[in-house]
Write a protein that holds these residues in place. Structure first.
Motif, PDB file in Angstrom:
ATOM      1  N   GLN A 239       0.834  -1.196   0.000  1.00  0.00           N
ATOM      2  CA  GLN A 239       0.000   0.000   0.000  1.00  0.00           C
ATOM      3  C   GLN A 239       0.870   1.248   0.000  1.00  0.00           C
ATOM      4  OE1 GLN A 239      -2.192  -1.491   3.590  1.00  0.00           O
ATOM      5  NE2 GLN A 239      -3.517   0.190   3.006  1.00  0.00           N
ATOM      6  N   ARG A 240       0.388   2.302  -0.648  1.00  0.00           N
ATOM      7  CA  ARG A 240       1.099   3.573  -0.564  1.00  0.00           C
ATOM      8  C   ARG A 240       0.082   4.687  -0.405  1.00  0.00           C
ATOM      9  NH1 ARG A 240       5.068   5.228  -5.323  1.00  0.00           N
ATOM     10  NH2 ARG A 240       3.084   5.557  -6.322  1.00  0.00           N
ATOM     11  N   VAL A 241       0.310   5.522   0.566  1.00  0.00           N
ATOM     12  CA  VAL A 241      -0.639   6.611   0.807  1.00  0.00           C
ATOM     13  C   VAL A 241       0.095   7.949   0.811  1.00  0.00           C
ATOM     14  CG1 VAL A 241      -2.172   5.130   2.168  1.00  0.00           C
ATOM     15  CG2 VAL A 241      -0.403   6.446   3.333  1.00  0.00           C
ATOM     16  N   GLU A 242      -0.656   9.011   0.518  1.00  0.00           N
ATOM     17  CA  GLU A 242      -0.121  10.359   0.636  1.00  0.00           C
ATOM     18  C   GLU A 242      -0.322  10.806   2.065  1.00  0.00           C
ATOM     19  OE1 GLU A 242       1.142  12.524  -1.771  1.00  0.00           O
ATOM     20  OE2 GLU A 242       1.048  10.980  -3.345  1.00  0.00           O
ATOM     21  N   ASP A 243       0.643  11.535   2.604  1.00  0.00           N
ATOM     22  CA  ASP A 243       0.477  12.042   3.962  1.00  0.00           C
ATOM     23  C   ASP A 243      -0.493  13.226   3.959  1.00  0.00           C
ATOM     24  OD1 ASP A 243       0.763  12.622   6.637  1.00  0.00           O
ATOM     25  OD2 ASP A 243       2.510  13.898   6.303  1.00  0.00           O
ATOM     26  N   GLY A 247      -0.101  10.664   8.439  1.00  0.00           N
ATOM     27  CA  GLY A 247       0.755   9.586   7.923  1.00  0.00           C
ATOM     28  C   GLY A 247       1.308   8.711   9.034  1.00  0.00           C
ATOM     29  N   GLY A 248       1.744   9.355  10.123  1.00  0.00           N
ATOM     30  CA  GLY A 248       2.321   8.607  11.250  1.00  0.00           C
ATOM     31  C   GLY A 248       1.289   7.710  11.902  1.00  0.00           C
ATOM     32  N   VAL A 249       0.080   8.232  12.059  1.00  0.00           N
ATOM     33  CA  VAL A 249      -1.016   7.449  12.661  1.00  0.00           C
ATOM     34  C   VAL A 249      -1.345   6.256  11.766  1.00  0.00           C
ATOM     35  CG1 VAL A 249      -3.435   7.512  13.380  1.00  0.00           C
ATOM     36  CG2 VAL A 249      -1.958   9.503  13.790  1.00  0.00           C
ATOM     37  N   ALA A 252       1.181   3.584  12.169  1.00  0.00           N
ATOM     38  CA  ALA A 252       0.957   2.918  13.459  1.00  0.00           C
ATOM     39  C   ALA A 252      -0.189   1.919  13.338  1.00  0.00           C
ATOM     40  CB  ALA A 252       0.679   3.952  14.537  1.00  0.00           C
ATOM     41  N   ILE A 261       3.508  -3.790  16.417  1.00  0.00           N
ATOM     42  CA  ILE A 261       3.604  -3.007  17.659  1.00  0.00           C
ATOM     43  C   ILE A 261       2.350  -3.264  18.491  1.00  0.00           C
ATOM     44  CG2 ILE A 261       5.165  -1.188  16.897  1.00  0.00           C
ATOM     45  CD1 ILE A 261       2.774   0.660  16.525  1.00  0.00           C
TER      46      ILE A 261
ATOM     47  N   LEU B 228      10.415   2.329  19.481  1.00  0.00           N
ATOM     48  CA  LEU B 228      10.100   0.972  19.011  1.00  0.00           C
ATOM     49  C   LEU B 228      11.082  -0.069  19.550  1.00  0.00           C
ATOM     50  CD1 LEU B 228       9.429   1.891  15.262  1.00  0.00           C
ATOM     51  CD2 LEU B 228       7.702   1.147  16.909  1.00  0.00           C
ATOM     52  N   VAL B 284       8.584  -0.621   5.797  1.00  0.00           N
ATOM     53  CA  VAL B 284       7.770   0.597   5.779  1.00  0.00           C
ATOM     54  C   VAL B 284       8.674   1.735   5.320  1.00  0.00           C
ATOM     55  CG1 VAL B 284       6.550   2.280   7.228  1.00  0.00           C
ATOM     56  CG2 VAL B 284       6.198  -0.179   7.605  1.00  0.00           C
ATOM     57  N   VAL B 286       9.026   6.008   4.299  1.00  0.00           N
ATOM     58  CA  VAL B 286       8.514   7.374   4.252  1.00  0.00           C
ATOM     59  C   VAL B 286       9.470   8.176   3.380  1.00  0.00           C
ATOM     60  CG1 VAL B 286       7.900   9.433   5.568  1.00  0.00           C
ATOM     61  CG2 VAL B 286       7.621   7.164   6.607  1.00  0.00           C
ATOM     62  N   GLY B 301       3.891   2.326   2.392  1.00  0.00           N
ATOM     63  CA  GLY B 301       4.656   3.529   2.110  1.00  0.00           C
ATOM     64  C   GLY B 301       3.835   4.776   2.335  1.00  0.00           C
ATOM     65  N   VAL B 302       4.495   5.795   2.856  1.00  0.00           N
ATOM     66  CA  VAL B 302       3.828   7.078   3.004  1.00  0.00           C
ATOM     67  C   VAL B 302       4.637   8.114   2.224  1.00  0.00           C
ATOM     68  CG1 VAL B 302       3.192   8.935   4.592  1.00  0.00           C
ATOM     69  CG2 VAL B 302       2.844   6.547   5.266  1.00  0.00           C
ATOM     70  N   VAL B 303       3.955   8.775   1.269  1.00  0.00           N
ATOM     71  CA  VAL B 303       4.603   9.845   0.535  1.00  0.00           C
ATOM     72  C   VAL B 303       4.388  11.117   1.347  1.00  0.00           C
ATOM     73  CG1 VAL B 303       4.700  11.103  -1.637  1.00  0.00           C
ATOM     74  CG2 VAL B 303       4.036   8.683  -1.626  1.00  0.00           C
ATOM     75  N   GLY B 304       5.453  11.601   1.931  1.00  0.00           N
ATOM     76  CA  GLY B 304       5.298  12.784   2.766  1.00  0.00           C
ATOM     77  C   GLY B 304       6.605  13.173   3.419  1.00  0.00           C
ATOM     78  N   ASP B 305       6.540  14.185   4.260  1.00  0.00           N
ATOM     79  CA  ASP B 305       7.704  14.747   4.922  1.00  0.00           C
ATOM     80  C   ASP B 305       8.033  13.912   6.158  1.00  0.00           C
ATOM     81  OD1 ASP B 305       9.594  16.187   6.232  1.00  0.00           O
ATOM     82  OD2 ASP B 305       8.449  18.062   6.313  1.00  0.00           O
ATOM     83  N   LYS B 308       7.446  15.233   9.591  1.00  0.00           N
ATOM     84  CA  LYS B 308       6.081  15.291  10.129  1.00  0.00           C
ATOM     85  C   LYS B 308       5.612  13.888  10.482  1.00  0.00           C
ATOM     86  CE  LYS B 308       4.583  19.522   7.960  1.00  0.00           C
ATOM     87  NZ  LYS B 308       4.767  19.891   6.546  1.00  0.00           N
ATOM     88  N   VAL B 309       5.905  12.934   9.599  1.00  0.00           N
ATOM     89  CA  VAL B 309       5.372  11.579   9.764  1.00  0.00           C
ATOM     90  C   VAL B 309       6.066  10.835  10.912  1.00  0.00           C
ATOM     91  CG1 VAL B 309       5.011   9.356   8.628  1.00  0.00           C
ATOM     92  CG2 VAL B 309       4.724  11.469   7.328  1.00  0.00           C
ATOM     93  N   GLN B 312       5.128  11.804  14.522  1.00  0.00           N
ATOM     94  CA  GLN B 312       3.760  11.362  14.811  1.00  0.00           C
ATOM     95  C   GLN B 312       3.737   9.858  15.102  1.00  0.00           C
ATOM     96  OE1 GLN B 312       0.726  11.351  11.628  1.00  0.00           O
ATOM     97  NE2 GLN B 312      -0.281  12.951  12.824  1.00  0.00           N
ATOM     98  N   LEU B 313       4.504   9.116  14.311  1.00  0.00           N
ATOM     99  CA  LEU B 313       4.582   7.674  14.536  1.00  0.00           C
ATOM    100  C   LEU B 313       5.259   7.375  15.880  1.00  0.00           C
ATOM    101  CD1 LEU B 313       4.328   4.703  13.674  1.00  0.00           C
ATOM    102  CD2 LEU B 313       6.355   4.997  12.244  1.00  0.00           C
ATOM    103  N   GLU B 316       2.666   7.856  18.503  1.00  0.00           N
ATOM    104  CA  GLU B 316       1.693   6.749  18.489  1.00  0.00           C
ATOM    105  C   GLU B 316       2.284   5.483  19.115  1.00  0.00           C
ATOM    106  OE1 GLU B 316      -1.600   6.522  17.317  1.00  0.00           O
ATOM    107  OE2 GLU B 316      -1.400   8.708  17.423  1.00  0.00           O
ATOM    108  N   ALA B 317       3.553   5.213  18.740  1.00  0.00           N
ATOM    109  CA  ALA B 317       4.201   4.005  19.245  1.00  0.00           C
ATOM    110  C   ALA B 317       4.357   4.104  20.761  1.00  0.00           C
ATOM    111  CB  ALA B 317       5.557   3.808  18.582  1.00  0.00           C
ATOM    112  N   ARG B 320       1.073   3.454  22.534  1.00  0.00           N
ATOM    113  CA  ARG B 320       0.666   2.045  22.566  1.00  0.00           C
ATOM    114  C   ARG B 320       1.512   1.225  23.528  1.00  0.00           C
ATOM    115  NH1 ARG B 320      -2.969   1.665  18.022  1.00  0.00           N
ATOM    116  NH2 ARG B 320      -2.655   3.692  17.114  1.00  0.00           N
TER     117      ARG B 320
END
Lengths: 261, 322
Positions: A239-243, A247-249, A252, A261, B228, B284, B286, B301-305, B308-309, B312-313, B316-317, B320
């Motif tokens: 999968q690939r998503v745009e932030d 994105g971090g959530v 997770a 995790i 992590l 994974v 980024v 994959g996350v296309v982004g900065d 920022k990502v 946030q991760l 979240e980690a 949890r």
């Protein structure tokens, strides 16, 4: 005046795609561009630096097919004095132990060797054991994965760097040294060096010259045998998503879903 | 059942994680005997963990020389045991030193060297190993054609499973060192990785690349790694730019890792880098560039900065983890 033998290997360029032959599972040498393994350039550089500090002679030793002469020429154009090329069709498919045996036999033909220098691990086979096995066969101390080498009289000191950290090693000459990535920056061959290399002696020998029995080398006599080899199915993109600010959530959540995790 | 020798990888009185993996692999082939080569007193500290991974015997080879000489005491002890016990196979960790020990042992005893196995199956001396070559591009199955199989096993290549063993101790002699053929260890400076796991042994690795931009910004990678419980890695581009020390480099010219989870931050995914990490179970990535090749092999994959990502991760980690 250390007499130094540098072990070099021609490998498929790691920037190109590498594959195994379908018939006998050996390296498909025609498939990829062949180059002098990068780590060997560092081994040659270290030998040249020791020669420049203490005088002596540098011999490049290569076991490989015809076209490995390109790798040998590169070593000579960097400044090595002469070369030995072990060229024999019987060697095709030899495993690590057999190759080390041939290298050791060839080193024995060089008079008064003080140091054998090699790369720590070739980029293709990545066995990481040839220098150690050559030391075993020659009965020399091994000082491997060096990031620093000092020769002082009949003593050699090495700072070894691996995943375990640094280890300081010391032994008497003659010895086998292998170098790691951080040992030095190899020089580029100069135009003069390239011209001079053409006149430097390259001794081509076969295994009979070295006193190695043909029944001890080659694929058919290897200690280990490959029963099957297959390209790994390429990893599929997932999968690939745009932030969108989350994105971090999202990562997770994915990791929780995978129980990571 | 056939006896299988396992050279114990240990440091400062503790077994390394790979030792459990070796003993697990040995159980698949026969009955594992752990071989401890070290300074006097080392084996006593290790015995309990060796028993918990099913070691039936523990051969104790301890002396000052064993600790103060490099590689050869281990080869000498294993070679003597091969002679006296006729094991079905010998297993050694495929770290830098283990590869050298196994190579020399195979050459000395007339054994077949099987390097860097990620799987071991079969029984006794009829072992078949799985190898992952060219940075994971090819999968190879190999076995001994003749002689004793001497197998080095890649750390993290297979999973350790606990099993109770008797761990019966037997003292064995460390053969005398020939100073002309041996190398003295005159000092050690272990990696100061703080509390982070060792890169090749970690189950999670978080790596940063050129996209991290500076040595200072690598903090964003480290924070996620710490949340992590992961090791920190770096791409060659990041190391060459001086962002992170070379011993953490993952790739063709650095370490090969195959953790459960690999998180690539700001790494484009050049073939040289992929060669060191593409056998990771889950990847994974980024990256700002949607065309980056790392996305071709990423499970998520996350296309982004990444600035920022990743934080946030990290948050979240941490949440949890509680």
């Amino acid at each position: 005046m250390p007499n130094i033998v540098v072990l070099v290997k021609q490998v498929p360029d790691t920037y190109s795609e590498r594959k195994l032959s379908e018939g006998d599972h050996t390296l498909d040498r025609d498939f990829a561009d062949a180059v002098l393994d990068e780590i060997n350039e560092r081994a040659i550089e270290e030998a040249l630096q020791i020669k420049e500090a203490h005088d002596g002679e540098v011999t490049v030793l290569c076991v490989g097919p015809d076209r490995a002469t390109d790798a040998i020429r590169k070593g000579l154009s960097m400044g090595a004095d002469k070369a030995i090329h072990v060229l024999d069709d019987a060697l095709h498919g030899s495993d690590l132990l057999q190759t080390a045996k041939v290298l050791a036999a060839a080193i024995r033909t060089v008079e008064d060797v003080d140091l054998v220098i090699a790369g720590n691990e070739a980029s293709d086979g990545a066995g990481g054991a040839v220098p150690a096995v050559v030391a075993e066969l020659l009965g020399y101390p091994q000082l491997t994965h060096a990031r620093e080498v000092t020769v002082d009289g009949t003593t050699v000191k090495v700072t070894r760097e691996t995943e375990d950290g640094l280890t300081h090693l010391e032994a008497s000459l003659p010895a086998v040294v292998s170098v790691g990535e951080k040992i030095n920056e190899p020089r580029y061959p100069s135009f003069k060096g390239i011209m001079a290399a053409k006149k430097k002696p390259v001794e081509t020998v076969d295994i009979a010259d070295l006193g190695v029995d043909a029944g001890d080398v080659g694929l058919a006599n290897a200690w280990s045998t490959v029963v099957e080899a297959a390209p790994k199915p390429p990893r599929e993109a997932g999968q690939r998503v745009e932030d969108d600010g989350d994105g971090g959530v999202k990562i997770a959540e994915y990791l929780v879903g995978q129980k990571l995790i | 059942m056939a006896e299988v020798l396992v050279l114990v990888d240990h440091l400062d009185g503790e077994v390394k994680k790979v030792t459990g993996e070796l003993l697990t692999a040995a159980r698949a082939l026969g009955e594992p005997s752990a071989v401890v080569v070290g300074a006097p007193g080392d084996a006593a500290k290790l015995k309990e963990s060796l028993a918990s991974y099913g070691a039936e015997k523990v051969y104790v080879a301890e002396s000052e020389d064993a600790a103060n000489y490099f590689v050869t005491p281990k080869v000498d002890v294993l070679a003597a045991l091969v002679e006296s016990k006729s094991p079905a196979a010998v297993l050694v960790a495929a770290g830098s030193e283990g590869k050298e020990v196994s190579g020399r042992l195979a050459a000395r005893v007339g054994g077949a060297l099987l390097v860097d196995a990620v799987g071991v199956e079969g029984s006794g001396d009829d072992a078949t190993v799985t190898q992952s070559v060219f940075g994971g591009a090819f999968v190879v199955k190999a076995k001994a054609a003749k002689g004793l199989p001497v197998i080095s096993v890649r750390p993290g290549g297979l999973d350790a499973e606990q099993a109770q063993g008797a761990a019966a101790e037997e003292t064995v002699e460390v053969p005398a060192v020939d100073p002309a053929k041996a190398t003295r260890i005159t000092g050690r400076e272990p990696v100061v990785g703080g509390d982070r796991p060792e890169l090749t042994e970690a189950s999670v690795v978080v790596s940063g690349g050129r996209g991290v931009g500076s040595a200072e910004s690598f903090e964003v990678v480290e924070k996620l790694a710490d949340a992590l419980g992961a090791a920190v890695g770096a791409s060659r581009a990041a190391v060459d730019s001086g962002y992170y020390p070379a011993q953490f480099q993952v790739g063709q010219t650095g370490k090969t890792v195959s953790p459960q989870l690999y998180i690539a931050l700001g790494i484009s995914g050049a073939i040289q880098h992929r060669a060191g990490m593409q056998t990771s179970k889950t990847i994974v990535a980024v990256n700002k560039d949607a065309e980056a090749p790392i996305f071709e092999i990423a499970d998520y994959g996350v296309v982004g900065d990444l600035f920022k990502v990743a934080p946030q991760l990290t948050e979240e980690a941490a949440k949890r983890k509680g």
